[in-house]
Scaffold this active site. Structure first.
Site, PDB file in Angstrom:
ATOM      1  N   CYS A  62       0.833  -1.212   0.000  1.00  0.00           N
ATOM      2  CA  CYS A  62       0.000   0.000   0.000  1.00  0.00           C
ATOM      3  C   CYS A  62       0.866   1.261   0.000  1.00  0.00           C
ATOM      4  O   CYS A  62       2.088   1.211   0.056  1.00  0.00           O
ATOM      5  CB  CYS A  62      -0.914  -0.006   1.214  1.00  0.00           C
ATOM      6  SG  CYS A  62      -0.007   0.274   2.749  1.00  0.00           S
ATOM      7  N   ALA A  65       3.331   1.731   2.792  1.00  0.00           N
ATOM      8  CA  ALA A  65       4.565   0.972   2.560  1.00  0.00           C
ATOM      9  C   ALA A  65       5.493   1.759   1.631  1.00  0.00           C
ATOM     10  O   ALA A  65       6.715   1.785   1.820  1.00  0.00           O
ATOM     11  CB  ALA A  65       4.250  -0.392   1.960  1.00  0.00           C
ATOM     12  N   ARG A  96      12.874  -3.997   6.031  1.00  0.00           N
ATOM     13  CA  ARG A  96      13.563  -3.568   4.810  1.00  0.00           C
ATOM     14  C   ARG A  96      14.994  -3.222   5.205  1.00  0.00           C
ATOM     15  O   ARG A  96      15.207  -2.455   6.133  1.00  0.00           O
ATOM     16  CB  ARG A  96      12.842  -2.366   4.188  1.00  0.00           C
ATOM     17  CG  ARG A  96      13.150  -2.202   2.739  1.00  0.00           C
ATOM     18  CD  ARG A  96      12.024  -1.501   2.005  1.00  0.00           C
ATOM     19  NE  ARG A  96      12.369  -1.348   0.617  1.00  0.00           N
ATOM     20  CZ  ARG A  96      13.029  -0.303   0.133  1.00  0.00           C
ATOM     21  NH1 ARG A  96      13.385   0.684   0.928  1.00  0.00           N
ATOM     22  NH2 ARG A  96      13.320  -0.239  -1.157  1.00  0.00           N
ATOM     23  N   HIS A 195       5.099   6.628  -2.859  1.00  0.00           N
ATOM     24  CA  HIS A 195       6.361   7.277  -3.259  1.00  0.00           C
ATOM     25  C   HIS A 195       6.089   8.727  -3.627  1.00  0.00           C
ATOM     26  O   HIS A 195       6.809   9.640  -3.192  1.00  0.00           O
ATOM     27  CB  HIS A 195       6.978   6.589  -4.487  1.00  0.00           C
ATOM     28  CG  HIS A 195       7.251   5.135  -4.307  1.00  0.00           C
ATOM     29  ND1 HIS A 195       7.112   4.227  -5.333  1.00  0.00           N
ATOM     30  CD2 HIS A 195       7.651   4.424  -3.237  1.00  0.00           C
ATOM     31  CE1 HIS A 195       7.426   3.017  -4.894  1.00  0.00           C
ATOM     32  NE2 HIS A 195       7.750   3.119  -3.623  1.00  0.00           N
TER      33      HIS A 195
HETATM   34  S1  SF4 Z   1      -0.667  -1.603   5.922  1.00  0.00           S
HETATM   35 FE1  SF4 Z   1      -1.712  -0.062   7.178  1.00  0.00          FE
HETATM   36  S2  SF4 Z   1      -1.795   1.775   5.925  1.00  0.00           S
HETATM   37 FE2  SF4 Z   1      -1.381   0.042   4.543  1.00  0.00          FE
HETATM   38  S3  SF4 Z   1      -3.410  -0.640   3.795  1.00  0.00           S
HETATM   39 FE3  SF4 Z   1      -2.896  -1.878   5.610  1.00  0.00          FE
HETATM   40  S4  SF4 Z   1      -3.854  -0.750   7.309  1.00  0.00           S
HETATM   41 FE4  SF4 Z   1      -3.730   0.685   5.602  1.00  0.00          FE
END
Ligand code: SF4
Length: 485
Positions: A62, A65, A96, A195
């Site tokens: 997502c 990230a 990472r 990004h």
């Molecule tokens: S990792 Fe966190 S910010 Fe990303 S989609 Fe899942 S809940 Fe949402």
């Protein structure tokens, strides 16, 4: 050289037959077989940077990230708050391998998990007050932290919190930059928008905020190298040996100051175009700094890149460049001499993020290996256009491939090596297919530059020629019972 174009078209079509009609039609648009024409014209009809289909096991992450995990997280002297419930920060904690010098918890906070740990009350009443308290606590607990970034997780954007107002207030109160980043995971379709959002936050809150006492004609920035396993260090030494002065590394082993002074460079050298093209574009427009892409994977691409970089400077740098190449070439030839006979002709399939799916091709080819299929999780059209010329005709190029598609392709193409991520790794091990993690370098690396190639070659050989694969019956490996849909 080339693969059978028609056979591979049919192969993809056959694999997609398992889907319901709508899914089949949609997923078909995410595949393209390289032809002489696409190789030359780079014309890409493949669909990319659009939403994943529900329920097909996409490899994507997502926006959070892309922002916290990739761009901001490696800035070592800032504390990055994962703002929201506990999950996102916890799962991305230390995973990472963006190496950074410094003392953890004192002047380096990269491998720490700082979260606002939202509870139901924060969802109901809002988290802004809590964020203020956390900022004050960070200032008190980590006096050497140079700034704070607020990395929004999903709920923050949904409940209407005003992190911009809090950041503004706390920047004044604590006398250090507090950067609000609107990278909630529901934004966009993958890591990619994260990004972009992260780049814009650098531009809006950090860029150009500090000065550089001395500037010189050879000042450059390394942009988009996250120092995985020390990659940026292995790159920087080559640039410095050539006589250039690296004033900023974005963002592996980077500092807030390096973000603030980067506008003083004479040239931006960008490795990961996908994640930081927005910033080099901005610096070109706002400060007139030219930029160029380079590729430090494998000796052929590294020689080519060093020469292209040197050509942007004067004769001194160009002479130094040839000296650097002359110094390392015998070492590289020896590595190729040792490993190429062991890896020649091995078929490789790749599925990585937004850069390495094309950037590592040259390094494999230096070892005589052949990329038969490559794919990206979150690339855009311009990445695919850069990919076609580097791939052989008949090879398969794919976007956001599902777990099912990859497994079927790997088996039917009878590959010798799969390069992808940790979610994929153990599936392939169980299928008897050698696998290298091409995000984390399988806890090895660096892979960039000349030092990196020595490790890359050794790792590929160690994996492909590992005796453990002989324990699998070849027939069983290619078509395990019940593996096909
Ligand atoms: S990792 Fe966190 S910010 Fe990303 S989609 Fe899942 S809940 Fe949402």
């Amino acid at each position: 050289m080339g693969l059978d174009i028609e056979a591979n078209k049919k192969l993809v079509e056959d694999i997609l037959e398992a889907y319901p009609d709508k899914a089949k039609k949609d997923r078909k648009k995410h595949f393209q077989i390289n032809t002489e024409e696409t190789k030359e014209s780079c014309s890409c009809s493949l669909k990319s940077n659009i939403k994943s289909r529900p329920g097909v096991m996409t490899p994507r992450g997502c926006s959070y990230a892309g922002s916290k995990g990739v761009v901001w997280g490696p800035i070592k002297d800032m504390v990055h708050i994962s703002h929201g419930p506990v999950g996102c920060g916890q799962y991305s904690w230390g995973t990472r391998r963006n190496y950074a010098n410094g003392t953890l918890g004192i002047d380096n906070f990269t491998a720490m998990q700082i979260t606002s740990d939202f509870q139901e009350t924060d969802i109901v009443f809002g988290g802004d007050k809590k964020l203020e308290i956390i900022c004050r606590e960070i200032k008190e607990m980590f006096p050497l932290a140079k700034g704070i970034s607020v990395q929004s997780e999903c709920p923050v954007g949904l409940i209407g919190d005003d992190i911009e107002a809090v950041s503004k207030k706390m920047t004044k109160e604590l006398e250090m930059p507090i950067v609000p980043v609107r990278c909630e995971g529901f934004r966009g379709v993958s890591q990619s928008l994260g990004h972009h959002i992260a780049n814009d936050a650098i531009r809006d809150f950090v860029m150009g905020k500090a000065d550089l006492a001395e500037t010189g004609p050879y000042d450059v920035n390394i942009i988009g190298d996250y120092n995985i396993g020390g990659d940026a260090w292995a790159s920087r030494i080559l640039l410095e040996e050539m006589g250039l002065r690296v004033i900023a590394q974005w963002s592996g082993d980077g500092t807030l100051n390096e973000l603030e002074i980067a506008h003083k460079a004479k040239m931006n050298l960008i490795h990961c175009h996908r994640s930081m093209n927005y910033m080099v574009d901005h610096m070109e427009k706002a400060y007139g700094i030219p930029w160029m892409e380079y590729n430090f994977f494998g000796p052929s691409k590294t020689y080519e890149s060093l020469r292209a970089i040197a050509a942007k400077f004067d004769a001194t740098i160009q002479e130094n460049c040839e000296k650097v190449i002359a110094k390392y070439k015998p070492q590289m030839d020896a590595i190729i001499g040792k490993y190429r006979p062991r890896l020649e002709g091995k078929k490789v399939m790749l599925l990585i993020g937004g850069l390495r799916s094309r950037h590592t091709i040259g390094a494999y080819e230096d070892l005589g290996m052949e990329i038969v299929a490559t794919g990206y999780e979150f690339a855009h059209k311009d990445d695919y256009e850069r990919t076609f010329p580097d791939m052989q005709t008949g090879s398969i190029i794919m976007d956001d491939p599902t777990a099912y598609e990859l497994e079927e392709l790997a088996q039917k193409m009878n590959i010798d090596l799969m390069g992808s991520g940790v979610k994929e790794k153990y599936v392939y091990h169980k299928m008897g297919i050698p696998f290298r993690q091409m995000h984390s370098w399988d806890y090895s690396g660096p892979y960039h530059g000349f030092d990196g190639f020595k490790i890359f070659a050794k790792d590929m050989d160690m994996t492909v020629n590992n005796p453990v694969w002989n324990l699998f019956d070849k027939k069983e490996k290619v078509q395990p019972e019940g593996a096909s849909v």
